[in-house]
Design an enzyme around this catalytic site. Structure first.
Site, short mmCIF file in Angstrom:
data_model
loop_
_atom_site.label_atom_id
_atom_site.label_comp_id
_atom_site.label_asym_id
_atom_site.label_seq_id
_atom_site.Cartn_x
_atom_site.Cartn_y
_atom_site.Cartn_z
N GLU A 199 1.38 -11.78 -2.33
CA GLU A 199 -0.10 -11.79 -2.39
C GLU A 199 -0.86 -11.33 -3.60
O GLU A 199 -1.82 -11.72 -4.10
CB GLU A 199 -0.64 -10.80 -1.45
CG GLU A 199 -0.71 -9.36 -1.83
CD GLU A 199 0.71 -8.59 -1.53
OE1 GLU A 199 1.87 -9.52 -1.39
OE2 GLU A 199 0.84 -7.20 -1.40
N CYS B 225 6.34 -4.78 0.82
CA CYS B 225 6.64 -3.56 0.08
C CYS B 225 6.41 -2.31 1.24
O CYS B 225 7.29 -2.27 1.94
CB CYS B 225 5.39 -3.51 -0.97
SG CYS B 225 5.82 -2.22 -2.14
N ILE C 199 6.37 -3.49 -7.31
CA ILE C 199 5.66 -2.36 -7.76
C ILE C 199 5.97 -1.14 -7.03
O ILE C 199 5.63 -0.95 -5.62
CB ILE C 199 3.88 -2.75 -7.29
CG1 ILE C 199 3.37 -3.83 -7.91
CG2 ILE C 199 3.13 -1.22 -7.71
CD1 ILE C 199 3.08 -3.96 -9.24
N ARG C 200 6.60 -0.09 -7.45
CA ARG C 200 7.11 1.05 -7.18
C ARG C 200 7.89 0.68 -5.73
O ARG C 200 7.57 1.18 -4.54
CB ARG C 200 5.85 2.07 -6.72
CG ARG C 200 5.66 2.78 -7.92
CD ARG C 200 4.48 3.75 -7.64
NE ARG C 200 4.55 4.54 -6.38
CZ ARG C 200 5.09 5.78 -6.46
NH1 ARG C 200 5.44 6.34 -7.34
NH2 ARG C 200 5.35 6.30 -5.12
N HIS D 271 5.50 -8.69 -3.61
CA HIS D 271 4.38 -8.93 -3.41
C HIS D 271 3.75 -10.33 -3.63
O HIS D 271 3.06 -10.44 -4.88
CB HIS D 271 3.17 -7.81 -4.19
CG HIS D 271 3.63 -6.62 -3.67
ND1 HIS D 271 3.03 -5.87 -2.58
CD2 HIS D 271 4.15 -5.62 -4.52
CE1 HIS D 271 3.21 -4.57 -2.70
NE2 HIS D 271 3.96 -4.25 -3.76
N GLY E 150 0.75 -1.14 -0.09
CA GLY E 150 -0.23 -0.01 -0.06
C GLY E 150 0.98 1.27 0.17
O GLY E 150 2.09 1.26 -0.67
N GLU E 151 0.48 2.36 0.44
CA GLU E 151 1.37 3.46 0.69
C GLU E 151 1.85 3.68 2.10
O GLU E 151 1.03 3.74 3.01
CB GLU E 151 0.51 4.77 0.20
CG GLU E 151 0.69 4.82 -1.36
CD GLU E 151 1.96 4.78 -1.93
OE1 GLU E 151 3.04 5.33 -1.39
OE2 GLU E 151 2.14 4.21 -3.02
N SER E 152 3.07 3.53 2.55
CA SER E 152 3.51 3.39 3.73
C SER E 152 3.14 4.76 4.34
O SER E 152 2.96 4.84 5.81
CB SER E 152 4.94 3.10 4.14
OG SER E 152 5.63 4.34 3.11
N ARG F 279 12.94 3.86 -0.16
CA ARG F 279 11.61 4.02 -0.89
C ARG F 279 11.51 4.09 -2.17
O ARG F 279 12.37 4.95 -2.67
CB ARG F 279 10.79 5.15 -0.21
CG ARG F 279 10.52 4.93 1.25
CD ARG F 279 9.69 6.10 2.07
NE ARG F 279 8.45 5.76 1.08
CZ ARG F 279 7.44 6.83 1.15
NH1 ARG F 279 7.50 8.00 1.67
NH2 ARG F 279 6.20 6.46 0.65
#
Lengths: 188, 292
Positions: free
Chosen positions: A174, A80, A136-137, A172, A48-50, A107
Protein backbone atom coordinates in the site's frame (compact mmCIF):
# COMPACT_ATOMS: atom_id res chain seq x y z
CA UNK A 1 -19.13 -5.17 -7.33
CA UNK A 2 -16.98 -6.88 -4.73
CA UNK A 3 -17.06 -5.27 -1.29
CA UNK A 4 -13.49 -5.29 -0.01
CA UNK A 5 -13.05 -4.00 3.53
CA UNK A 6 -10.08 -2.31 5.17
CA UNK A 7 -9.92 -2.63 8.96
CA UNK A 8 -9.91 1.06 9.89
CA UNK A 9 -8.89 1.16 13.55
CA UNK A 10 -5.40 2.61 13.08
CA UNK A 11 -2.53 2.71 10.59
CA UNK A 12 -2.23 2.77 6.80
CA UNK A 13 -5.99 2.61 6.18
CA UNK A 14 -6.25 5.44 3.66
CA UNK A 15 -3.35 4.06 1.61
CA UNK A 16 -5.13 0.70 1.20
CA UNK A 17 -8.47 2.37 0.44
CA UNK A 18 -6.86 4.49 -2.31
CA UNK A 19 -5.37 1.38 -3.91
CA UNK A 20 -8.72 -0.45 -3.85
CA UNK A 21 -10.48 2.55 -5.39
CA UNK A 22 -8.30 2.11 -8.47
CA UNK A 23 -9.36 -1.50 -9.07
CA UNK A 24 -12.34 -2.14 -11.37
CA UNK A 25 -15.22 -4.05 -9.85
CA UNK A 26 -14.21 -3.31 -6.25
CA UNK A 27 -16.04 -1.17 -3.70
CA UNK A 28 -13.72 -0.32 -0.79
CA UNK A 29 -15.37 -0.34 2.64
CA UNK A 30 -13.93 1.14 5.82
CA UNK A 31 -14.50 -1.30 8.70
CA UNK A 32 -14.52 0.18 12.21
CA UNK A 33 -17.06 -1.97 14.01
CA UNK A 34 -18.90 -5.29 14.00
CA UNK A 35 -21.79 -3.82 12.03
CA UNK A 36 -19.42 -2.60 9.30
CA UNK A 37 -18.43 -6.22 8.70
CA UNK A 38 -21.87 -7.07 7.33
CA UNK A 39 -21.63 -7.70 3.60
CA UNK A 40 -17.84 -7.45 3.48
CA UNK A 41 -16.50 -10.19 1.17
CA UNK A 42 -12.76 -9.70 1.70
CA UNK A 43 -10.77 -7.82 4.32
CA UNK A 44 -7.36 -6.13 4.50
CA UNK A 45 -5.76 -5.63 7.90
CA UNK A 46 -3.37 -2.70 7.38
CA UNK A 47 0.02 -1.75 8.72
CA UNK A 48 0.13 0.15 11.98
CA UNK A 49 0.89 -0.84 15.55
CA UNK A 50 -0.39 -4.34 16.29
CA UNK A 51 -0.72 -3.69 20.05
CA UNK A 52 -3.01 -0.72 19.38
CA UNK A 53 -5.06 -2.47 16.67
CA UNK A 54 -5.32 -5.66 18.76
CA UNK A 55 -6.51 -3.78 21.82
CA UNK A 56 -9.21 -1.94 19.86
CA UNK A 57 -10.36 -5.23 18.28
CA UNK A 58 -10.76 -6.66 21.77
CA UNK A 59 -12.34 -3.59 23.37
CA UNK A 60 -14.95 -3.34 20.64
CA UNK A 61 -15.75 -7.09 20.59
CA UNK A 62 -14.57 -7.72 17.06
CA UNK A 63 -12.20 -10.64 17.69
CA UNK A 64 -14.85 -13.40 17.75
CA UNK A 65 -16.95 -12.32 14.75
CA UNK A 66 -13.92 -11.49 12.63
CA UNK A 67 -12.05 -14.72 13.45
CA UNK A 68 -15.29 -16.58 12.69
CA UNK A 69 -15.66 -14.99 9.25
CA UNK A 70 -12.03 -15.85 8.46
CA UNK A 71 -12.44 -19.48 9.61
CA UNK A 72 -15.55 -19.65 7.41
CA UNK A 73 -13.40 -18.78 4.41
CA UNK A 74 -13.48 -14.99 3.96
CA UNK A 75 -10.27 -13.98 2.15
CA UNK A 76 -8.10 -11.83 4.41
CA UNK A 77 -4.73 -10.13 3.92
CA UNK A 78 -2.60 -8.70 6.71
CA UNK A 79 0.27 -6.31 5.96
CA UNK A 80 2.96 -5.93 8.64
CA UNK A 81 0.89 -5.29 11.80
CA UNK A 82 -1.89 -7.19 10.01
CA UNK A 83 0.37 -10.25 9.81
CA UNK A 84 0.85 -10.10 13.59
CA UNK A 85 -2.91 -9.74 14.13
CA UNK A 86 -3.55 -12.93 12.09
CA UNK A 87 -0.79 -15.07 13.64
CA UNK A 88 -1.35 -17.97 16.03
CA UNK A 89 1.98 -17.35 17.75
CA UNK A 90 3.96 -14.15 18.43
CA UNK A 91 7.50 -14.50 19.75
CA UNK A 92 8.01 -13.10 23.28
CA UNK A 93 4.33 -12.28 23.64
CA UNK A 94 1.72 -14.25 25.56
CA UNK A 95 -1.02 -12.28 23.76
CA UNK A 96 -2.24 -13.25 20.32
CA UNK A 97 -5.04 -11.49 18.48
CA UNK A 98 -7.19 -13.21 15.83
CA UNK A 99 -5.27 -16.47 16.27
CA UNK A 100 -6.19 -17.85 12.84
CA UNK A 101 -3.04 -18.29 10.74
CA UNK A 102 -0.61 -21.07 11.59
CA UNK A 103 2.55 -18.96 11.64
CA UNK A 104 5.01 -17.79 14.32
CA UNK A 105 5.86 -14.12 13.92
CA UNK A 106 8.77 -12.14 15.28
CA UNK A 107 7.88 -8.48 15.86
CA UNK A 108 10.29 -5.65 14.93
CA UNK A 109 12.44 -8.47 13.67
CA UNK A 110 14.90 -6.23 11.83
CA UNK A 111 15.41 -3.70 14.66
CA UNK A 112 14.52 -0.01 14.97
CA UNK A 113 13.48 2.49 12.30
CA UNK A 114 17.14 2.82 11.26
CA UNK A 115 16.88 -0.79 10.04
CA UNK A 116 13.78 -0.20 7.90
CA UNK A 117 14.55 -0.82 4.22
CA UNK A 118 13.21 -1.19 0.71
CA UNK A 119 14.05 -3.90 -1.81
CA UNK A 120 12.38 -5.70 -4.74
CA UNK A 121 11.09 -9.18 -5.35
CA UNK A 122 8.79 -11.24 -7.52
CA UNK A 123 6.02 -13.55 -6.45
CA UNK A 124 4.97 -15.52 -9.53
CA UNK A 125 1.26 -15.66 -8.70
CA UNK A 126 1.17 -11.90 -7.99
CA UNK A 127 3.07 -10.28 -10.86
CA UNK A 128 5.22 -10.91 -13.92
CA UNK A 129 7.96 -8.51 -12.87
CA UNK A 130 9.54 -7.37 -9.61
CA UNK A 131 7.45 -5.32 -7.22
CA UNK A 132 8.87 -2.90 -4.63
CA UNK A 133 8.93 -4.30 -1.09
CA UNK A 134 8.87 -1.72 1.73
CA UNK A 135 9.74 -2.95 5.23
CA UNK A 136 8.97 -0.55 8.12
CA UNK A 137 10.01 -1.86 11.55
CA UNK A 138 8.79 -5.07 10.01
CA UNK A 139 8.09 -8.52 11.43
CA UNK A 140 9.05 -11.76 9.71
CA UNK A 141 7.88 -15.32 10.06
CA UNK A 142 10.09 -17.72 12.00
CA UNK A 143 7.95 -20.89 11.73
CA UNK A 144 5.08 -22.09 9.60
CA UNK A 145 2.59 -24.83 10.33
CA UNK A 146 1.16 -27.45 7.99
CA UNK A 147 -0.80 -26.14 5.04
CA UNK A 148 1.03 -22.80 5.03
CA UNK A 149 2.81 -21.94 1.77
CA UNK A 150 5.79 -19.63 1.64
CA UNK A 151 5.16 -17.01 -1.06
CA UNK A 152 8.41 -15.08 -0.66
CA UNK A 153 11.66 -15.09 1.27
CA UNK A 154 14.07 -12.14 1.48
CA UNK A 155 17.60 -12.88 2.66
CA UNK A 156 16.49 -16.25 3.98
CA UNK A 157 13.60 -14.84 6.04
CA UNK A 158 9.98 -15.66 5.29
CA UNK A 159 8.18 -12.41 4.50
CA UNK A 160 5.02 -13.58 2.71
CA UNK A 161 2.83 -16.64 3.30
CA UNK A 162 -0.52 -18.02 2.28
CA UNK A 163 -2.75 -20.48 4.08
CA UNK A 164 -5.98 -21.20 2.20
CA UNK A 165 -7.94 -17.90 2.35
CA UNK A 166 -5.31 -16.05 4.39
CA UNK A 167 -2.32 -14.03 3.18
CA UNK A 168 0.27 -12.30 5.35
CA UNK A 169 3.08 -10.00 4.18
CA UNK A 170 5.83 -8.31 6.23
CA UNK A 171 6.02 -5.56 3.60
CA UNK A 172 3.60 -2.81 2.57
CA UNK A 173 2.35 -2.85 -1.04
CA UNK A 174 0.00 0.00 0.00
CA UNK A 175 3.00 2.33 0.31
CA UNK A 176 4.22 1.77 -3.26
CA UNK A 177 3.00 2.70 -6.73
CA UNK A 178 2.36 -0.92 -7.62
CA UNK A 179 -1.25 -2.18 -7.71
CA UNK A 180 -0.25 -5.79 -8.39
CA UNK A 181 -0.65 -7.18 -4.88
CA UNK A 182 -4.03 -5.49 -4.35
CA UNK A 183 -5.26 -6.83 -7.70
CA UNK A 184 -4.07 -10.29 -6.73
CA UNK A 185 -5.80 -10.12 -3.35
CA UNK A 186 -9.09 -8.99 -4.89
CA UNK A 187 -9.17 -11.92 -7.30
CA UNK A 188 -7.46 -14.93 -5.69
CA UNK B 1 18.98 9.62 1.27
CA UNK B 2 15.84 9.91 -0.82
CA UNK B 3 14.89 6.32 -0.11
CA UNK B 4 15.63 6.82 3.58
CA UNK B 5 13.38 9.90 3.61
CA UNK B 6 10.55 7.89 2.03
CA UNK B 7 10.96 5.16 4.68
CA UNK B 8 10.88 7.81 7.40
CA UNK B 9 7.69 9.34 6.04
CA UNK B 10 6.28 5.80 5.79
CA UNK B 11 6.84 5.14 9.52
CA UNK B 12 4.76 8.24 10.30
CA UNK B 13 2.02 6.84 8.04
CA UNK B 14 1.96 3.71 10.21
CA UNK B 15 1.21 5.88 13.26
CA UNK B 16 -1.87 7.49 11.69
CA UNK B 17 -5.11 7.31 13.62
CA UNK B 18 -3.11 6.64 16.77
CA UNK B 19 -2.02 8.35 19.96
CA UNK B 20 1.60 9.12 20.92
CA UNK B 21 2.05 9.57 24.66
CA UNK B 22 4.67 11.41 26.73
CA UNK B 23 6.22 9.16 29.39
CA UNK B 24 8.91 9.82 32.00
CA UNK B 25 9.54 6.27 33.25
CA UNK B 26 9.49 2.62 32.23
CA UNK B 27 6.29 2.11 34.25
CA UNK B 28 4.51 4.87 32.38
CA UNK B 29 5.78 3.56 29.04
CA UNK B 30 4.34 0.12 29.80
CA UNK B 31 0.98 1.65 30.80
CA UNK B 32 0.97 3.69 27.57
CA UNK B 33 1.66 0.62 25.42
CA UNK B 34 -0.99 -1.46 27.20
CA UNK B 35 -3.48 1.36 26.76
CA UNK B 36 -3.02 1.28 22.99
CA UNK B 37 -0.47 4.05 22.34
CA UNK B 38 1.17 3.75 18.88
CA UNK B 39 4.43 5.28 20.18
CA UNK B 40 5.86 6.87 23.31
CA UNK B 41 7.85 10.08 23.73
CA UNK B 42 10.56 9.43 26.33
CA UNK B 43 11.14 12.48 28.55
CA UNK B 44 12.60 13.42 31.92
CA UNK B 45 9.82 15.91 32.64
CA UNK B 46 6.45 16.35 30.98
CA UNK B 47 5.80 19.85 29.58
CA UNK B 48 3.59 20.85 32.57
CA UNK B 49 6.54 20.24 34.92
CA UNK B 50 9.01 21.99 32.59
CA UNK B 51 6.65 24.94 32.67
CA UNK B 52 6.30 24.91 36.46
CA UNK B 53 9.90 24.23 37.41
CA UNK B 54 11.54 26.49 34.81
CA UNK B 55 15.28 26.33 34.09
CA UNK B 56 16.87 25.03 30.90
CA UNK B 57 15.09 21.98 29.48
CA UNK B 58 17.40 19.63 27.55
CA UNK B 59 17.46 16.24 25.84
CA UNK B 60 16.71 13.41 28.31
CA UNK B 61 19.36 11.10 29.76
CA UNK B 62 20.13 8.49 27.06
CA UNK B 63 20.11 5.87 29.82
CA UNK B 64 16.44 6.56 30.54
CA UNK B 65 15.58 6.52 26.84
CA UNK B 66 17.34 3.16 26.38
CA UNK B 67 15.51 1.66 29.37
CA UNK B 68 12.18 2.75 27.92
CA UNK B 69 13.18 1.44 24.50
CA UNK B 70 13.89 -2.01 25.91
CA UNK B 71 10.62 -2.08 27.90
CA UNK B 72 8.19 -1.56 25.00
CA UNK B 73 7.77 -2.87 21.45
CA UNK B 74 6.14 0.27 20.01
CA UNK B 75 8.32 3.04 18.50
CA UNK B 76 10.17 5.30 20.94
CA UNK B 77 10.62 9.00 20.24
CA UNK B 78 12.66 11.58 22.16
CA UNK B 79 13.06 15.35 22.06
CA UNK B 80 16.06 17.50 21.20
CA UNK B 81 16.37 21.26 21.54
CA UNK B 82 15.71 23.36 18.42
CA UNK B 83 19.00 23.59 16.51
CA UNK B 84 20.89 21.20 18.80
CA UNK B 85 22.23 18.82 16.17
CA UNK B 86 24.59 17.10 18.59
CA UNK B 87 21.72 16.02 20.82
CA UNK B 88 20.22 14.61 17.61
CA UNK B 89 23.47 12.78 16.77
CA UNK B 90 23.36 11.19 20.22
CA UNK B 91 19.77 10.02 19.82
CA UNK B 92 20.58 8.63 16.38
CA UNK B 93 23.52 6.75 17.90
CA UNK B 94 21.30 5.00 20.44
CA UNK B 95 18.92 3.97 17.69
CA UNK B 96 15.58 5.43 18.72
CA UNK B 97 12.80 5.55 16.16
CA UNK B 98 11.93 9.26 15.86
CA UNK B 99 13.37 12.59 17.03
CA UNK B 100 11.14 15.53 17.99
CA UNK B 101 13.00 18.81 17.44
CA UNK B 102 10.84 20.50 20.01
CA UNK B 103 9.98 24.00 21.17
CA UNK B 104 9.06 22.47 24.55
CA UNK B 105 12.79 22.26 25.32
CA UNK B 106 14.86 25.44 25.60
CA UNK B 107 16.11 26.35 22.10
CA UNK B 108 19.85 25.90 21.49
CA UNK B 109 19.89 28.11 18.40
CA UNK B 110 17.87 31.28 17.91
CA UNK B 111 18.30 31.40 14.14
CA UNK B 112 18.52 27.92 12.67
CA UNK B 113 16.86 24.55 12.99
CA UNK B 114 18.71 21.27 12.51
CA UNK B 115 19.54 20.20 8.93
CA UNK B 116 17.49 17.06 9.17
CA UNK B 117 18.50 15.84 5.71
CA UNK B 118 21.95 14.98 7.11
CA UNK B 119 20.44 12.33 9.42
CA UNK B 120 19.15 8.83 8.68
CA UNK B 121 16.76 8.98 11.63
CA UNK B 122 13.35 10.62 11.12
CA UNK B 123 12.32 13.94 12.66
CA UNK B 124 8.97 15.41 13.68
CA UNK B 125 8.73 19.18 14.11
CA UNK B 126 6.10 21.58 15.43
CA UNK B 127 4.35 24.24 13.34
CA UNK B 128 1.80 27.00 13.91
CA UNK B 129 1.04 27.67 10.25
CA UNK B 130 1.63 26.32 6.76
CA UNK B 131 4.79 28.32 6.09
CA UNK B 132 6.43 27.00 9.24
CA UNK B 133 5.36 23.42 8.46
CA UNK B 134 6.78 23.62 4.92
CA UNK B 135 10.05 25.17 6.14
CA UNK B 136 10.52 22.26 8.53
CA UNK B 137 9.70 19.77 5.76
CA UNK B 138 12.16 21.61 3.52
CA UNK B 139 14.81 21.01 6.20
CA UNK B 140 13.98 17.30 6.14
CA UNK B 141 11.21 16.73 8.72
CA UNK B 142 9.24 13.60 7.82
CA UNK B 143 6.30 14.36 10.11
CA UNK B 144 4.64 17.57 11.37
CA UNK B 145 2.62 18.29 14.48
CA UNK B 146 0.84 21.43 15.54
CA UNK B 147 2.65 23.19 18.36
CA UNK B 148 -0.41 24.03 20.38
CA UNK B 149 0.69 25.23 23.80
CA UNK B 150 2.27 22.25 25.55
CA UNK B 151 1.78 21.68 29.25
CA UNK B 152 -1.33 23.85 29.56
CA UNK B 153 -4.11 21.28 29.17
CA UNK B 154 -5.75 23.94 27.01
CA UNK B 155 -6.55 22.90 23.44
CA UNK B 156 -7.20 26.40 22.06
CA UNK B 157 -3.75 26.88 20.49
CA UNK B 158 -3.73 23.43 18.88
CA UNK B 159 -7.10 24.28 17.34
CA UNK B 160 -5.79 27.62 16.11
CA UNK B 161 -2.72 26.01 14.53
CA UNK B 162 -4.61 23.16 12.88
CA UNK B 163 -7.29 25.49 11.52
CA UNK B 164 -4.61 27.87 10.23
CA UNK B 165 -2.69 25.13 8.40
CA UNK B 166 -5.88 23.65 6.91
CA UNK B 167 -7.29 26.97 5.74
CA UNK B 168 -3.95 28.05 4.26
CA UNK B 169 -3.85 24.80 2.27
CA UNK B 170 -7.41 25.37 1.05
CA UNK B 171 -6.46 28.88 -0.07
CA UNK B 172 -3.54 27.53 -2.09
CA UNK B 173 -5.83 25.01 -3.78
CA UNK B 174 -7.98 27.69 -5.39
CA UNK B 175 -5.11 29.98 -6.39
CA UNK B 176 -4.23 30.27 -10.06
CA UNK B 177 -0.71 29.01 -10.68
CA UNK B 178 0.82 32.43 -11.18
CA UNK B 179 -0.06 33.37 -7.58
CA UNK B 180 1.81 30.47 -5.99
CA UNK B 181 5.30 32.01 -6.08
CA UNK B 182 4.13 35.13 -4.26
CA UNK B 183 2.28 32.94 -1.76
CA UNK B 184 5.51 31.00 -1.21
CA UNK B 185 7.40 34.24 -0.71
CA UNK B 186 4.86 35.59 1.74
CA UNK B 187 4.70 32.47 3.89
CA UNK B 188 8.46 31.91 3.71
CA UNK B 189 8.09 28.39 2.33
CA UNK B 190 9.97 26.42 -0.37
CA UNK B 191 8.19 26.82 -3.70
CA UNK B 192 8.11 23.13 -4.62
CA UNK B 193 6.37 22.30 -1.33
CA UNK B 194 3.83 25.09 -1.85
CA UNK B 195 3.15 23.56 -5.27
CA UNK B 196 2.67 20.14 -3.68
CA UNK B 197 0.19 21.48 -1.11
CA UNK B 198 -1.73 23.37 -3.80
CA UNK B 199 -2.02 20.31 -6.04
CA UNK B 200 -2.71 17.68 -3.37
CA UNK B 201 -4.63 19.64 -0.76
CA UNK B 202 -2.47 18.32 2.05
CA UNK B 203 1.03 18.41 3.49
CA UNK B 204 3.53 16.01 1.90
CA UNK B 205 3.95 14.32 5.31
CA UNK B 206 1.68 13.10 8.10
CA UNK B 207 0.30 15.88 10.33
CA UNK B 208 -0.55 15.20 14.00
CA UNK B 209 -2.10 17.47 16.61
CA UNK B 210 -0.20 18.33 19.78
CA UNK B 211 -0.08 20.82 22.62
CA UNK B 212 -2.87 21.01 25.18
CA UNK B 213 -4.92 17.89 24.44
CA UNK B 214 -6.31 16.64 27.77
CA UNK B 215 -9.61 14.83 27.16
CA UNK B 216 -11.10 12.30 24.70
CA UNK B 217 -13.26 15.12 23.35
CA UNK B 218 -10.13 17.22 22.68
CA UNK B 219 -8.59 14.35 20.71
CA UNK B 220 -11.76 13.80 18.67
CA UNK B 221 -12.04 17.56 18.04
CA UNK B 222 -8.55 17.64 16.55
CA UNK B 223 -9.28 14.55 14.43
CA UNK B 224 -12.49 16.10 13.11
CA UNK B 225 -10.50 19.22 12.22
CA UNK B 226 -8.47 16.99 9.90
CA UNK B 227 -5.30 15.90 11.67
CA UNK B 228 -3.88 12.39 11.20
CA UNK B 229 -3.32 11.49 14.85
CA UNK B 230 -2.68 12.82 18.34
CA UNK B 231 0.21 13.59 20.70
CA UNK B 232 -0.75 13.75 24.37
CA UNK B 233 1.87 15.19 26.66
CA UNK B 234 1.02 16.10 30.22
CA UNK B 235 -2.68 15.31 29.69
CA UNK B 236 -2.43 11.63 30.62
CA UNK B 237 0.07 11.23 33.44
CA UNK B 238 -0.92 14.53 35.11
CA UNK B 239 -4.53 13.34 35.42
CA UNK B 240 -5.95 11.39 38.35
CA UNK B 241 -6.41 8.08 36.48
CA UNK B 242 -3.78 7.90 33.71
CA UNK B 243 -4.52 4.37 32.52
CA UNK B 244 -8.23 4.94 32.08
CA UNK B 245 -7.71 8.34 30.45
CA UNK B 246 -5.07 6.93 28.10
CA UNK B 247 -7.42 4.17 26.93
CA UNK B 248 -10.26 6.64 26.51
CA UNK B 249 -8.16 9.00 24.39
CA UNK B 250 -7.04 6.08 22.18
CA UNK B 251 -10.66 5.05 21.60
CA UNK B 252 -11.74 8.65 20.97
CA UNK B 253 -9.00 9.04 18.35
CA UNK B 254 -10.21 5.98 16.40
CA UNK B 255 -13.95 6.66 16.81
CA UNK B 256 -13.66 10.44 16.54
CA UNK B 257 -16.83 10.59 14.43
CA UNK B 258 -19.03 8.52 16.73
CA UNK B 259 -20.56 10.70 19.48
CA UNK B 260 -22.08 7.70 21.29
CA UNK B 261 -18.70 6.06 21.74
CA UNK B 262 -17.20 9.44 22.68
CA UNK B 263 -19.87 9.90 25.36
CA UNK B 264 -19.24 6.41 26.65
CA UNK B 265 -15.45 6.72 26.93
CA UNK B 266 -15.69 10.21 28.50
CA UNK B 267 -17.58 8.91 31.54
CA UNK B 268 -15.98 8.71 35.00
CA UNK B 269 -12.43 9.48 33.96
CA UNK B 270 -11.64 11.33 37.20
CA UNK B 271 -9.91 14.70 37.32
CA UNK B 272 -8.21 15.87 34.12
CA UNK B 273 -4.92 17.75 34.45
CA UNK B 274 -5.30 21.23 35.86
CA UNK B 275 -5.37 23.61 32.89
CA UNK B 276 -3.88 27.05 32.29
CA UNK B 277 -5.40 30.01 30.53
CA UNK B 278 -3.01 30.86 27.74
CA UNK B 279 -3.86 34.58 27.74
CA UNK B 280 -2.47 34.76 31.26
CA UNK B 281 0.93 33.31 30.26
CA UNK B 282 3.81 35.77 29.91
CA UNK B 283 5.29 35.96 26.46
CA UNK B 284 8.46 34.14 27.59
CA UNK B 285 6.28 31.33 28.91
CA UNK B 286 4.83 30.57 25.50
CA UNK B 287 6.61 27.62 23.95
CA UNK B 288 4.84 27.97 20.60
CA UNK B 289 6.66 31.21 19.77
CA UNK B 290 9.99 29.32 19.75
CA UNK B 291 11.02 28.23 16.23
CA UNK B 292 11.97 30.23 13.17
Amino acid sequence: MKRVGVLALQGSVQEHMEKLERIDGVTPVSVKSQKDLVGVERLIIPGGESTAIGKLLRDFDMIVPLAGMIRDGMPVWGTCAGMIILAKRIENSPTVHLNVMDITVKRNAYGSQLDSFVTEGRISEVSHSNIPLVFIRAPYITRIGEGVDVMLEVDGKIVATRQKNMIATSFHPELTDSLDFHRYFCSF
Amino acid sequence: MNQRYELNKNLAQMLKGGVIMDVVSVDQAVIAEKSGAVAVMALERVPADIRRQGGVARMSDPGLIKEIKSAVSIPVMAKVRIGHFVEAQILEAIGIDYIDESEVLTPADEMFHIDKTSFRIPFVCGARNLGEALRRIGEGASMIRTKGEAGTGNVVEAVRHMRTIMSEIRRLQVMPREELMTAAKEMGAPYHLVEFAAENGRLPVVNFAAGGIATPADAALMMQLGCDGIFVGSGIFKSSNPEKRAQAIVKATTYFNDPEILADVSENLGEPMHGLEIDRLDKEERFADRGW
